[in-house]
Structure formats: structure tokens, C-alpha cells
Design a protein around this motif. Structure first.
Motif, PDB file in Angstrom:
ATOM      1  N   GLU A  25      41.708  37.049  36.916  1.00  0.00           N
ATOM      2  CA  GLU A  25      41.535  38.445  37.314  1.00  0.00           C
ATOM      3  C   GLU A  25      40.984  38.506  38.725  1.00  0.00           C
ATOM      4  OE1 GLU A  25      39.177  40.697  34.597  1.00  0.00           O
ATOM      5  OE2 GLU A  25      40.496  40.286  32.903  1.00  0.00           O
ATOM      6  N   SER A  26      41.464  39.467  39.496  1.00  0.00           N
ATOM      7  CA  SER A  26      40.959  39.695  40.843  1.00  0.00           C
ATOM      8  C   SER A  26      41.143  41.168  41.172  1.00  0.00           C
ATOM      9  CB  SER A  26      41.688  38.814  41.857  1.00  0.00           C
ATOM     10  OG  SER A  26      41.000  38.841  43.092  1.00  0.00           O
ATOM     11  N   THR A  27      40.704  41.545  42.369  1.00  0.00           N
ATOM     12  CA  THR A  27      40.747  42.933  42.792  1.00  0.00           C
ATOM     13  C   THR A  27      41.722  43.096  43.942  1.00  0.00           C
ATOM     14  OG1 THR A  27      38.420  43.122  42.187  1.00  0.00           O
ATOM     15  CG2 THR A  27      39.303  44.869  43.538  1.00  0.00           C
ATOM     16  N   GLU A  28      42.351  44.239  43.996  1.00  0.00           N
ATOM     17  CA  GLU A  28      43.257  44.588  45.080  1.00  0.00           C
ATOM     18  C   GLU A  28      42.573  44.317  46.423  1.00  0.00           C
ATOM     19  OE1 GLU A  28      45.833  48.559  46.311  1.00  0.00           O
ATOM     20  OE2 GLU A  28      44.117  48.749  45.000  1.00  0.00           O
ATOM     21  N   GLY A  29      43.280  43.606  47.317  1.00  0.00           N
ATOM     22  CA  GLY A  29      42.713  43.244  48.609  1.00  0.00           C
ATOM     23  C   GLY A  29      41.974  41.921  48.585  1.00  0.00           C
ATOM     24  N   GLY A  30      41.727  41.384  47.402  1.00  0.00           N
ATOM     25  CA  GLY A  30      40.968  40.138  47.254  1.00  0.00           C
ATOM     26  C   GLY A  30      41.850  38.902  47.288  1.00  0.00           C
ATOM     27  N   THR A  31      41.302  37.807  46.770  1.00  0.00           N
ATOM     28  CA  THR A  31      41.983  36.516  46.750  1.00  0.00           C
ATOM     29  C   THR A  31      41.986  35.975  45.326  1.00  0.00           C
ATOM     30  OG1 THR A  31      41.284  36.026  49.009  1.00  0.00           O
ATOM     31  CG2 THR A  31      41.880  34.145  47.647  1.00  0.00           C
ATOM     32  N   ALA A  32      43.068  35.297  44.966  1.00  0.00           N
ATOM     33  CA  ALA A  32      43.154  34.639  43.658  1.00  0.00           C
ATOM     34  C   ALA A  32      43.609  33.206  43.865  1.00  0.00           C
ATOM     35  CB  ALA A  32      44.134  35.368  42.747  1.00  0.00           C
ATOM     36  N   ILE A  33      43.065  32.307  43.054  1.00  0.00           N
ATOM     37  CA  ILE A  33      43.470  30.907  43.098  1.00  0.00           C
ATOM     38  C   ILE A  33      43.959  30.537  41.707  1.00  0.00           C
ATOM     39  CG2 ILE A  33      42.719  28.534  43.470  1.00  0.00           C
ATOM     40  CD1 ILE A  33      40.786  29.595  45.574  1.00  0.00           C
ATOM     41  N   LEU A  34      45.230  30.127  41.635  1.00  0.00           N
ATOM     42  CA  LEU A  34      45.879  29.808  40.369  1.00  0.00           C
ATOM     43  C   LEU A  34      46.114  28.303  40.276  1.00  0.00           C
ATOM     44  CD1 LEU A  34      48.622  32.605  40.525  1.00  0.00           C
ATOM     45  CD2 LEU A  34      46.249  32.800  39.762  1.00  0.00           C
ATOM     46  N   VAL A  92      46.840  20.852  42.011  1.00  0.00           N
ATOM     47  CA  VAL A  92      47.517  21.754  42.933  1.00  0.00           C
ATOM     48  C   VAL A  92      47.176  23.189  42.549  1.00  0.00           C
ATOM     49  CG1 VAL A  92      49.753  22.511  43.805  1.00  0.00           C
ATOM     50  CG2 VAL A  92      49.380  20.103  43.296  1.00  0.00           C
ATOM     51  N   PHE A  93      46.735  23.959  43.525  1.00  0.00           N
ATOM     52  CA  PHE A  93      46.379  25.357  43.311  1.00  0.00           C
ATOM     53  C   PHE A  93      47.180  26.239  44.257  1.00  0.00           C
ATOM     54  CE2 PHE A  93      42.752  22.996  41.852  1.00  0.00           C
ATOM     55  CZ  PHE A  93      42.245  23.723  40.798  1.00  0.00           C
ATOM     56  N   LEU A  94      47.571  27.403  43.777  1.00  0.00           N
ATOM     57  CA  LEU A  94      48.204  28.415  44.614  1.00  0.00           C
ATOM     58  C   LEU A  94      47.137  29.420  45.002  1.00  0.00           C
ATOM     59  CD1 LEU A  94      50.797  29.770  45.797  1.00  0.00           C
ATOM     60  CD2 LEU A  94      50.884  31.080  43.665  1.00  0.00           C
ATOM     61  N   LYS A  95      46.983  29.658  46.296  1.00  0.00           N
ATOM     62  CA  LYS A  95      46.008  30.633  46.788  1.00  0.00           C
ATOM     63  C   LYS A  95      46.765  31.845  47.309  1.00  0.00           C
ATOM     64  CE  LYS A  95      42.347  31.250  50.212  1.00  0.00           C
ATOM     65  NZ  LYS A  95      41.634  30.611  51.337  1.00  0.00           N
ATOM     66  N   LEU A  96      46.481  32.998  46.713  1.00  0.00           N
ATOM     67  CA  LEU A  96      47.082  34.267  47.139  1.00  0.00           C
ATOM     68  C   LEU A  96      45.996  35.125  47.782  1.00  0.00           C
ATOM     69  CD1 LEU A  96      49.244  35.129  44.013  1.00  0.00           C
ATOM     70  CD2 LEU A  96      50.058  34.307  46.217  1.00  0.00           C
ATOM     71  N   THR A  97      46.253  35.627  48.977  1.00  0.00           N
ATOM     72  CA  THR A  97      45.277  36.464  49.670  1.00  0.00           C
ATOM     73  C   THR A  97      45.802  37.883  49.809  1.00  0.00           C
ATOM     74  OG1 THR A  97      46.166  35.830  51.830  1.00  0.00           O
ATOM     75  CG2 THR A  97      44.335  34.521  50.971  1.00  0.00           C
TER      76      THR A  97
END
Length: 164
Positions: A25-34, A92-97
Motif C-alpha cells: 500500500e502507498s499513497t498517491e504521489g508517493g513511492t512503492a517498492i515491489l 530484485v525490486f521494482l521501484k515506482l515513484t
């Protein structure tokens, strides 16, 4: 004895399969690491290929034979998606910003040579609205008259207001 062994094998398979899906879970405008997998993935040694897809249709990120490839990347992820792996000891992680509400959904990471097929559910919550306190400033005890009213808007989050 045979039944106990079968039960342990089935339980191990069920637990292993259950651990292949996670929710982030993350917030709009934030970052997530999968995370791609619970298993180690050595990209350089075997020049592994890793694919990240969003809702089975959008190409988020690819590593082809150990090298980053954004040739087929969906434009929605340009400059917002990156893969972290070197400093993470085989994971391996996917980082979405700069997350957008449309980024929510299922992300699939697969490594064909290792038979890894890992899914992650990304939940992107709306950015919370900032609440403000409004104050009107006027002259007190002075001869000066304000020709205009001054209105101060102060964000309430993180501030403690003290009136004297």
C-alpha cells in the motif's frame, strides 16, 4: 508415516504458493517498492531476464540478459520505474515513484529461466487533503488602519497552534 509425509509436502507447497503474492500500500504521489521473489536472483552470473507487467498488459520494466531494457516500456512508467538489485544481495525490486491512482492493480514479475512467477497487489490511496486554519489579521491597539483584511491560511498537519 506415508500420510504424514504427504501432508508435509502439500503444506509446504501451499505455504510456498501463498508467499508468492503480497500486497503493498502507498499513497498517491508517493513511492512503492515491489519485491520480485522470495528466491535469490543472480542477474549477472546467468544474464537473467526479468519482466515486470501491470495487470498483464502494460510493460513496466524489463531486464534482458542481465541488462536494463526500456525499449518496450509503457510511456506511463517512463522516468518513474526502476529496478533495484545490485545492493540487495540477489533480490530484485521494482521501484515506482510519483504514484498515480491508475498505478493500482496487480504487478507480475517473472523470470523465465528460473520459473519464477510472482505477483504483487499495489493499492494506491488518494492523497489526503490538507486541512487549513484561517485567521483574519486586524490592527489591535494601534492608530493604523488596515485598508485590506489579511487572511492567513496555516496547514494544520504537523503544527501546534498556541494563542496568547
Amino acid at each position: 508415516m506415508y500420510r504424514r509425509y504427504c501432508f508435509i509436502c502439500v503444506l509446504t507447497l501451499v505455504l510456498d504458493t501463498a508467499s508468492l503474492h503480497q500486497v503493498v500500500e502507498s499513497t498517491e504521489g508517493g513511492t512503492a517498492i515491489l519485491k520480485c521473489s522470495h528466491r535469490r536472483i543472480i542477474l549477472e552470473e546467468k544474464q537473467q531476464t526479468v519482466h515486470w507487467r501491470h495487470n498483464d498488459t502494460r510493460n513496466v520494466f524489463d531486464i534482458i540478459r542481465g541488462k536494463v531494457s526500456i525499449k518496450e516500456q509503457d510511456p506511463a512508467y517512463k522516468n518513474r520505474a526502476d529496478v533495484l538489485h545490485e545492493e540487495l544481495k540477489g533480490h530484485v525490486f521494482l521501484k515506482l515513484t510519483n504514484l498515480q491512482l491508475s498505478d493500482g492493480g496487480t504487478y507480475l514479475c517473472f523470470v523465465p529461466a528460473l520459473g519464477i512467477d510472482h505477483s504483487t497487489q499495489l493499492v494506491v490511496k488518494e492523497r489526503p487533503l490538507i486541512q487549513y486554519a484561517a485567521f483574519q489579521v486586524s490592527s489591535h491597539g494601534t492608530e493604523a488602519k488596515l485598508e485590506r483584511t489579511l487572511l492567513l491560511l496555516i496547514p494544520l498537519s504537523g503544527f501546534i497552534l498556541h494563542f496568547i
